[in-house]
Enzyme design. Structure first.
Site, PDB file in Angstrom:
ATOM      1  N   HIS A 117       0.836  -1.209   0.000  1.00 25.52           N
ATOM      2  CA  HIS A 117       0.000   0.000   0.000  1.00 25.52           C
ATOM      3  C   HIS A 117       0.867   1.253   0.000  1.00 25.52           C
ATOM      4  O   HIS A 117       2.022   1.236   0.426  1.00 25.52           O
ATOM      5  CB  HIS A 117      -0.918   0.025   1.232  1.00 25.52           C
ATOM      6  CG  HIS A 117      -0.174   0.124   2.531  1.00 25.52           C
ATOM      7  ND1 HIS A 117       0.488  -0.943   3.101  1.00 25.52           N
ATOM      8  CD2 HIS A 117       0.036   1.181   3.352  1.00 25.52           C
ATOM      9  CE1 HIS A 117       1.065  -0.548   4.229  1.00 25.52           C
ATOM     10  NE2 HIS A 117       0.818   0.736   4.407  1.00 25.52           N
ATOM     11  N   ASP A 119       0.595   4.946   1.888  1.00 31.78           N
ATOM     12  CA  ASP A 119      -0.144   5.373   3.068  1.00 31.78           C
ATOM     13  C   ASP A 119      -1.278   6.333   2.707  1.00 31.78           C
ATOM     14  O   ASP A 119      -1.096   7.284   1.930  1.00 31.78           O
ATOM     15  CB  ASP A 119       0.804   6.027   4.080  1.00 31.78           C
ATOM     16  CG  ASP A 119       1.598   4.966   4.831  1.00 31.78           C
ATOM     17  OD1 ASP A 119       1.043   3.882   5.085  1.00 31.78           O
ATOM     18  OD2 ASP A 119       2.773   5.207   5.144  1.00 31.78           O
ATOM     19  N   HIS A 277       4.636   0.077   0.139  1.00 36.12           N
ATOM     20  CA  HIS A 277       5.431  -0.690   1.106  1.00 36.12           C
ATOM     21  C   HIS A 277       4.589  -1.784   1.732  1.00 36.12           C
ATOM     22  O   HIS A 277       3.352  -1.774   1.647  1.00 36.12           O
ATOM     23  CB  HIS A 277       6.049   0.227   2.164  1.00 36.12           C
ATOM     24  CG  HIS A 277       5.069   1.103   2.865  1.00 36.12           C
ATOM     25  ND1 HIS A 277       4.597   2.266   2.319  1.00 36.12           N
ATOM     26  CD2 HIS A 277       4.456   0.975   4.067  1.00 36.12           C
ATOM     27  CE1 HIS A 277       3.745   2.833   3.156  1.00 36.12           C
ATOM     28  NE2 HIS A 277       3.628   2.059   4.227  1.00 36.12           N
ATOM     29  N   ARG A 292       5.913   6.686  13.277  1.00 34.60           N
ATOM     30  CA  ARG A 292       5.908   7.232  11.917  1.00 34.60           C
ATOM     31  C   ARG A 292       5.418   8.681  11.908  1.00 34.60           C
ATOM     32  O   ARG A 292       4.316   8.957  12.380  1.00 34.60           O
ATOM     33  CB  ARG A 292       4.989   6.387  11.028  1.00 34.60           C
ATOM     34  CG  ARG A 292       5.055   6.763   9.569  1.00 34.60           C
ATOM     35  CD  ARG A 292       4.042   5.963   8.758  1.00 34.60           C
ATOM     36  NE  ARG A 292       2.707   6.506   8.896  1.00 34.60           N
ATOM     37  CZ  ARG A 292       1.580   5.839   8.614  1.00 34.60           C
ATOM     38  NH1 ARG A 292       1.639   4.604   8.170  1.00 34.60           N
ATOM     39  NH2 ARG A 292       0.418   6.415   8.760  1.00 34.60           N
TER      40      ARG A 292
HETATM   41  C1  SIN Z   1       3.467   1.588   7.412  1.00 37.11           C
HETATM   42  O1  SIN Z   1       2.732   0.801   6.814  1.00 37.11           O
HETATM   43  O2  SIN Z   1       3.418   2.799   7.202  1.00 37.11           O
HETATM   44  C2  SIN Z   1       4.459   1.073   8.433  1.00 37.11           C
HETATM   45  C3  SIN Z   1       5.470   0.160   7.844  1.00 37.11           C
HETATM   46  C4  SIN Z   1       6.212  -0.658   8.887  1.00 37.11           C
HETATM   47  O3  SIN Z   1       5.742  -0.763  10.028  1.00 37.11           O
HETATM   48  O4  SIN Z   1       7.271  -1.187   8.566  1.00 37.11           O
END
Ligand code: SIN
Length: 301
Positions: A117, A119, A277, A292
């Site tokens: 996805h 974000d 990602h 994040r």
């Molecule tokens: C996310 O999906 O933004 C986080 C990715 C992760 O936890 O590695």
């Protein structure tokens, strides 16, 4: 760019301007940066400009040993712009905009959601970039994979590129994060965060590159049912869903990916406009804690 007040440093650091070491991790995406502290980059215009240029080039950047405070993490991300919270994942109470992605024994494996996805494409203006710091990592597992969606677009067959030019698609928080909620709660979520509509191929606002822009939040095309695409009525649903599945599956091709192994205080910075990602969920019941900072972006066009 947004200016930010100086923040307190955790430790004295050697000057890093002009000395960033850059090691590409694959031929198509990702570079590891050495000799740089993000706490310094939060205060130093030239250093920040170097990192910004490197992000446009490599799309995902990785740094080790960033023993920075949460305030420094936020201050660095704020150099790009305003930060946004997430309606379901909570933020650090003392640092709005720093979303906690914590997994432990209270998040059993059947509730670990994941897929390739970008974000928050369920927003009209999805984030432009994210800065993710590892607070705690499992002894093994819990890697994250990033995908170059410019390269994914470039590698499509020409007839597919022609077919998807001009198509638009719906992206939904309700149909993804909301799917396990009772109906009333799901409807309330949808009222607060209505579906968004985006082009299937967006243009990078800074580089002008074309980007394949469908992902796990995409539910359907909204303008597929035209005489060019449909012979008879029955073609509409299967034709559209097969094409959408094919496009979404492009992110799973290893040749357009990089995989990063986390350590405590590792940081990843990604351009959310042109990457996807996937956080690999292979470590339960070990604990994994990430924080994040998510930077507000523009409406895709
Ligand atoms: C996310 O999906 O933004 C986080 C990715 C992760 O936890 O590695």
């Amino acid at each position: 760019m947004t200016s930010s007040a100086p923040v307190e440093s955790t430790a004295a650091r050697a000057p890093t301007r002009g000395s960033i070491q850059v090691e590409p991790l694959t031929c198509v995406i990702g570079a590891e940066l050495g000799g740089v502290s993000l706490a310094d980059a939060a205060r130093d215009d030239a250093l920040f400009a170097e990192i910004k240029a490197l992000l446009l080039k490599h799309r995902a950047l990785f740094l080790r040993d960033q023993d920075i405070t949460r305030a420094e993490h936020v201050a660095f991300a704020r150099r790009w712009g305003e930060l946004e919270d997430h309606p379901i994942a909570g933020s650090d109470p003392d640092h709005p905009g720093l979303v906690r992605i914590y997994r432990d024994l209270n998040s059993p494996p059947e509730r670990y959601e994941n897929s390739f996805h970008c974000d928050a494409t369920w927003r009209e203006a999805p984030p432009m970039a994210c800065v993710l710091r590892c607070v705690e990592t499992p002894a093994v597992g819990g890697d994250t994979i990033w995908v170059n969606m410019v390269e994914a677009y470039n590698r499509l067959p020409e007839h597919i590129k022609q077919r998807i030019a001009g198509l638009r698609a719906r992206h939904s928080l309700e149909a993804t994060f909301g799917a396990t909620m009772p109906m009333e709660k799901r409807r309330a979520l949808r009222a607060s965060y209505p579906d968004a509509e985006h082009p299937v191929v967006r243009t990078h606002p800074e580089t002008g590159e074309k980007i394949l822009f469908v992902n796990a939040f995409t539910t359907h095309f909204v303008n597929f049912h035209t005489p060019d695409n449909v012979r008879v009525g029955q073609d509409f649903a299967p034709g559209a869903s097969l094409l959408l599945s094919y496009l979404i599956s492009q992110a799973a091709i290893p040749e357009v990916q990089v995989r990063f192994r986390w350590r405590k205080d590792s940081v990843a910075i990604w351009d959310n406009r042109c990457t996807q990602h996937y956080a690999v969920q292979d470590y339960w019941p070990a604990v994994r804690k990430m924080e994040r900072a998510t930077i507000v972006g523009d409406a895709p066009c």
